[in-house]
Design a protein around this motif. Structure first.
Motif, mmCIF file in Angstrom:
data_model
loop_
_atom_site.group_PDB
_atom_site.id
_atom_site.type_symbol
_atom_site.label_atom_id
_atom_site.label_comp_id
_atom_site.label_asym_id
_atom_site.label_seq_id
_atom_site.Cartn_x
_atom_site.Cartn_y
_atom_site.Cartn_z
ATOM 1 N N GLU A 93 -18.651 3.413 -3.502
ATOM 2 C CA GLU A 93 -17.547 2.675 -4.117
ATOM 3 C C GLU A 93 -17.956 2.020 -5.429
ATOM 4 O OE1 GLU A 93 -14.765 0.312 -1.624
ATOM 5 O OE2 GLU A 93 -16.208 0.798 -0.061
ATOM 6 N N MET A 103 -13.549 5.456 -4.784
ATOM 7 C CA MET A 103 -14.590 6.116 -3.993
ATOM 8 C C MET A 103 -15.021 7.304 -4.829
ATOM 9 S SD MET A 103 -16.177 5.717 -1.140
ATOM 10 C CE MET A 103 -15.172 4.990 0.142
ATOM 11 N N LYS A 118 -19.056 -6.204 0.285
ATOM 12 C CA LYS A 118 -18.010 -6.820 1.110
ATOM 13 C C LYS A 118 -18.516 -7.333 2.455
ATOM 14 C CE LYS A 118 -13.763 -4.824 -0.668
ATOM 15 N NZ LYS A 118 -13.956 -3.815 -1.680
ATOM 16 N N LYS A 175 -4.149 0.767 7.519
ATOM 17 C CA LYS A 175 -3.965 -0.352 6.582
ATOM 18 C C LYS A 175 -2.607 -1.001 6.745
ATOM 19 C CE LYS A 175 -6.897 1.641 3.012
ATOM 20 N NZ LYS A 175 -7.072 1.943 1.584
ATOM 21 N N GLU A 200 -4.608 6.504 6.588
ATOM 22 C CA GLU A 200 -5.224 7.284 5.506
ATOM 23 C C GLU A 200 -6.381 8.121 6.001
ATOM 24 O OE1 GLU A 200 -5.097 4.339 1.734
ATOM 25 O OE2 GLU A 200 -7.031 5.247 2.156
ATOM 26 N N ASP A 201 -6.672 9.199 5.296
ATOM 27 C CA ASP A 201 -7.909 9.942 5.534
ATOM 28 C C ASP A 201 -9.084 9.060 5.115
ATOM 29 O OD1 ASP A 201 -6.196 11.965 6.112
ATOM 30 O OD2 ASP A 201 -6.499 13.043 4.221
ATOM 31 N N TRP A 202 -10.162 9.223 5.809
ATOM 32 C CA TRP A 202 -11.385 8.471 5.519
ATOM 33 C C TRP A 202 -12.124 9.185 4.391
ATOM 34 C CZ3 TRP A 202 -14.160 5.255 9.602
ATOM 35 C CH2 TRP A 202 -15.378 4.795 9.133
ATOM 36 N N LEU A 203 -12.411 8.472 3.313
ATOM 37 C CA LEU A 203 -13.120 9.065 2.178
ATOM 38 C C LEU A 203 -14.606 8.734 2.261
ATOM 39 C CD1 LEU A 203 -10.704 7.947 -0.697
ATOM 40 C CD2 LEU A 203 -10.902 10.253 0.246
ATOM 41 N N VAL A 214 -9.193 4.115 -3.910
ATOM 42 C CA VAL A 214 -9.152 3.492 -2.582
ATOM 43 C C VAL A 214 -8.064 2.424 -2.574
ATOM 44 C CG1 VAL A 214 -10.428 2.022 -0.974
ATOM 45 C CG2 VAL A 214 -11.558 3.956 -2.054
ATOM 46 N N GLU A 215 -7.959 1.702 -3.643
ATOM 47 C CA GLU A 215 -6.934 0.662 -3.752
ATOM 48 C C GLU A 215 -6.738 0.297 -5.214
ATOM 49 O OE1 GLU A 215 -7.985 -3.302 -2.581
ATOM 50 O OE2 GLU A 215 -10.059 -3.048 -3.181
ATOM 51 N N MET A 232 -11.256 0.429 9.579
ATOM 52 C CA MET A 232 -11.930 1.725 9.507
ATOM 53 C C MET A 232 -12.098 2.194 10.955
ATOM 54 S SD MET A 232 -12.586 1.707 6.179
ATOM 55 C CE MET A 232 -13.717 3.083 6.045
ATOM 56 N N VAL A 261 -8.328 5.640 8.481
ATOM 57 C CA VAL A 261 -8.296 4.251 8.037
ATOM 58 C C VAL A 261 -6.864 3.750 8.186
ATOM 59 C CG1 VAL A 261 -8.765 2.674 6.126
ATOM 60 C CG2 VAL A 261 -10.134 4.761 6.379
ATOM 61 N N LYS A 266 0.844 -1.202 0.000
ATOM 62 C CA LYS A 266 0.000 0.000 0.000
ATOM 63 C C LYS A 266 0.878 1.250 0.000
ATOM 64 C CE LYS A 266 -4.042 -2.228 1.466
ATOM 65 N NZ LYS A 266 -5.112 -2.431 0.497
ATOM 66 N N VAL A 275 -7.412 -3.983 6.622
ATOM 67 C CA VAL A 275 -7.877 -2.595 6.620
ATOM 68 C C VAL A 275 -8.800 -2.373 7.810
ATOM 69 C CG1 VAL A 275 -9.287 -0.915 5.370
ATOM 70 C CG2 VAL A 275 -7.695 -2.374 4.123
HETATM 71 P P1 AMP Z 1 -8.756 -1.855 0.546
HETATM 72 O O1 AMP Z 1 -8.268 -3.229 0.889
HETATM 73 O O2 AMP Z 1 -7.713 -0.807 0.574
HETATM 74 O O3 AMP Z 1 -9.585 -1.836 -0.682
HETATM 75 O O4 AMP Z 1 -9.856 -1.500 1.631
HETATM 76 C C1 AMP Z 1 -10.970 -2.342 1.833
HETATM 77 C C2 AMP Z 1 -12.234 -1.516 1.987
HETATM 78 O O5 AMP Z 1 -12.066 -0.566 3.048
HETATM 79 C C3 AMP Z 1 -12.561 -0.668 0.774
HETATM 80 O O6 AMP Z 1 -13.264 -1.368 -0.186
HETATM 81 C C4 AMP Z 1 -13.383 0.429 1.400
HETATM 82 O O7 AMP Z 1 -14.698 -0.009 1.653
HETATM 83 C C5 AMP Z 1 -12.712 0.647 2.717
HETATM 84 N N1 AMP Z 1 -11.712 1.724 2.636
HETATM 85 C C6 AMP Z 1 -10.392 1.586 2.405
HETATM 86 N N2 AMP Z 1 -9.771 2.786 2.412
HETATM 87 C C7 AMP Z 1 -10.719 3.709 2.651
HETATM 88 C C8 AMP Z 1 -10.702 5.134 2.794
HETATM 89 N N3 AMP Z 1 -9.572 5.843 2.697
HETATM 90 N N4 AMP Z 1 -11.863 5.753 3.059
HETATM 91 C C9 AMP Z 1 -13.023 5.052 3.182
HETATM 92 N N5 AMP Z 1 -13.086 3.719 3.055
HETATM 93 C C10 AMP Z 1 -11.965 3.034 2.796
#
Ligand code: AMP
Ligand code: GLY
Length: 430
Positions: free
Chosen positions: A193, A274, A215, A144, A186-189, A284-285, A156, A142, A104, A154
């Protein structure tokens, strides 16, 4: 041509199914594959995705013309490099390019350097400064794990206390092993999605439709995070305008940036997005492979041959004009074992598969992809994993696809089967 699919889940079943429809393909092989895939692929169940020697040997023995790598782990471990060195055409990125998913911190630094929109962040290699940071910042964030953690790394966090707990779990207790030695905060977005897919040979790009997965384990997006309880395509939030922004600001600079950095990206780039209330997309990823279960509806919805895309990308001659159409919609409902995503039993008999269309129903509207099944002693199927089946249907619209998928789900039974009742509801409630 003979095509080898690496992996054994619902995603790989869907890819093998789609590849088998191509006139260019003589035989589809899978390693290790699964009994449920045998209708479309010859499976080599003793060849593990992690065993690159055995895979090279299999490619030589079976005259494989293209290898399609499904999961991220073998990509991160360098399977694509190994096969390319041995002279095979491969759909999937090098280990160096797979760091877009495998680290990441790498992905965030890459995006920052190339001006690609994503949440603000800091990376930490030690616990104390990470805790100081979340306390000083206050509010939600968030946390990670840097490395691969099967989608579970991850957290939240609604406040600094939760963030501190998540940091301790990852960095002190090593809940995700080595993957959590380094963390990204990370900042929360906020927003909705969607995931978007770009196939590329490193230079040329063909995008697919956008999808949305579910999910959480329970209806209404409650309960624990899972690998995905269902998915559908297309995603209504992903309007033509959002798509153009995503392509111009994210997809194109990512593919160009990787090439400029000396790590050209070959394969499919999964962009997890997002989309905020103004329709502005942020990353987001990144994933370096197809989504699971998003691939199931994508392959069922897609009209046209997937092979020119896979082969074009693998050979460095992807034709951006390759004809593709995405009529109507498709919905995949995952049937999971009782207890998933925690402890669950295996070996539970599955009934009604033939009635639900088996592999493919007569009217071609429903396909049941196998994610965690095995052959039972009586010749039928029994459960062997958390996510068992991906019941996937297409339709003129989301409503029809959804009705068909749930009708097929009702035909199938195994003890303790759990599925969400609201897959694709968000597309209908708009
Ligand atoms: P990731 O493995 O990075 O995709 O994160 C898994 C899930 O966590 C994502 O599908 C989002 O639902 C949530 N998520 C990850 N990062 C953020 C973020 N910065 N803000 C809000 N939700 C996030
Ligand atoms: N469905 C999410 C993923 O494949 O990562």
């Amino acid at each position: 041509m003979n095509v080898l699919v690496i992996g054994s889940g619902g995603r790989e079943h869907a890819l093998a199914w789609k590849i088998a429809h191509s006139e260019r393909v003589e035989r589809v092989l899978a390693a290790p594959g699964s009994a449920g895939m045998e209708g479309v692929a010859k499976c080599f169940c003793d060849v593990e995705a992690s065993d690159s020697d055995a895979i090279v040997a299999l490619c030589q023995k079976e005259s494989v013309g293209l290898v399609v790598i499904g999961p991220e782990d073998p990509l991160a471990a360098g399977l694509a490099d190994r096969l390319r060195d041995a002279g095979f055409a491969v759909f999937g990125p090098s280990a160096a390019a797979a760091r877009l998913e495998g680290s990441k911190a790498f992905a965030k630094d890459f995006m920052q350097r190339h001006g690609i929109p994503t949440a603000g962040y800091e990376t930490f290699d030690a616990l104390a400064p990470a805790i100081d940071y979340v306390r000083e910042r206050g509010g939600r964030c968030v946390v990670k794990a840097d490395g691969l953690a099967a989608g579970k790394g991850v957290a939240m966090c609604a406040d600094p206390e939760q963030a501190e707990r998540a940091l301790r779990e990852m960095m002190e207790d090593r809940r995700f092993g080595e993957a959590g030695c380094r963390v990204v905060v990370e900042d929360w977005l906020d927003g909705e999605e969607a995931s978007y897919y770009a196939i590329t040979d490193g230079q040329h790009i063909v995008t697919l439709a956008a999808a949305q997965d579910h999910k959480r384990a329970l209806d209404g997006d409650r309960g624990e995070n899972t690998g995905g309880m269902g998915a559908y395509s297309p995603a209504p939030v992903f309007t033509a305008e959002v798509e153009k922004r995503t392509f111009d600001r994210i997809v194109l600079p990512t593919i160009r940036g990787m090439a400029a950095d000396g790590v050209p990206y070959v394969g499919v780039l999964y962009v997890g997005l997002m989309i905020d209330s103004e329709g502005q997309p942020s990353v987001v990823e990144f994933n370096v492979r197809f989504g699971d279960p998003e691939t199931q509806p994508l392959m069922v919805q897609m009209q046209g041959d997937l092979m020119p895309l896979l082969l074009g990308a693998a050979r460095g001659e992807l034709d951006e004009q390759t004809p593709l159409e995405w009529p109507g919609a498709a919905v995949c409902v995952v049937m999971a074992s009782d207890g998933y995503p925690r402890q669950y039993a295996k070996g539970v008999a599955i009934r009604g598969l033939a009635h639900a269309g088996g592999l493919e129903s007569a009217d071609d509207a429903v396909v049941v992809f196998h994610a965690g099944t095995r052959r039972a002693a009586d010749g039928g199927f029994e459960t062997s994993g958390g996510r068992v089946l991906g019941v996937t249907a297409r339709g003129h619209n989301v409503q029809q696809a959804r009705d068909r998928a749930y009708k097929a789900v009702a035909e199938i039974a195994f003890e303790g089967a759990q599925q969400r009742r609201d897959i694709a509801a968000r597309a209908l409630d708009r």
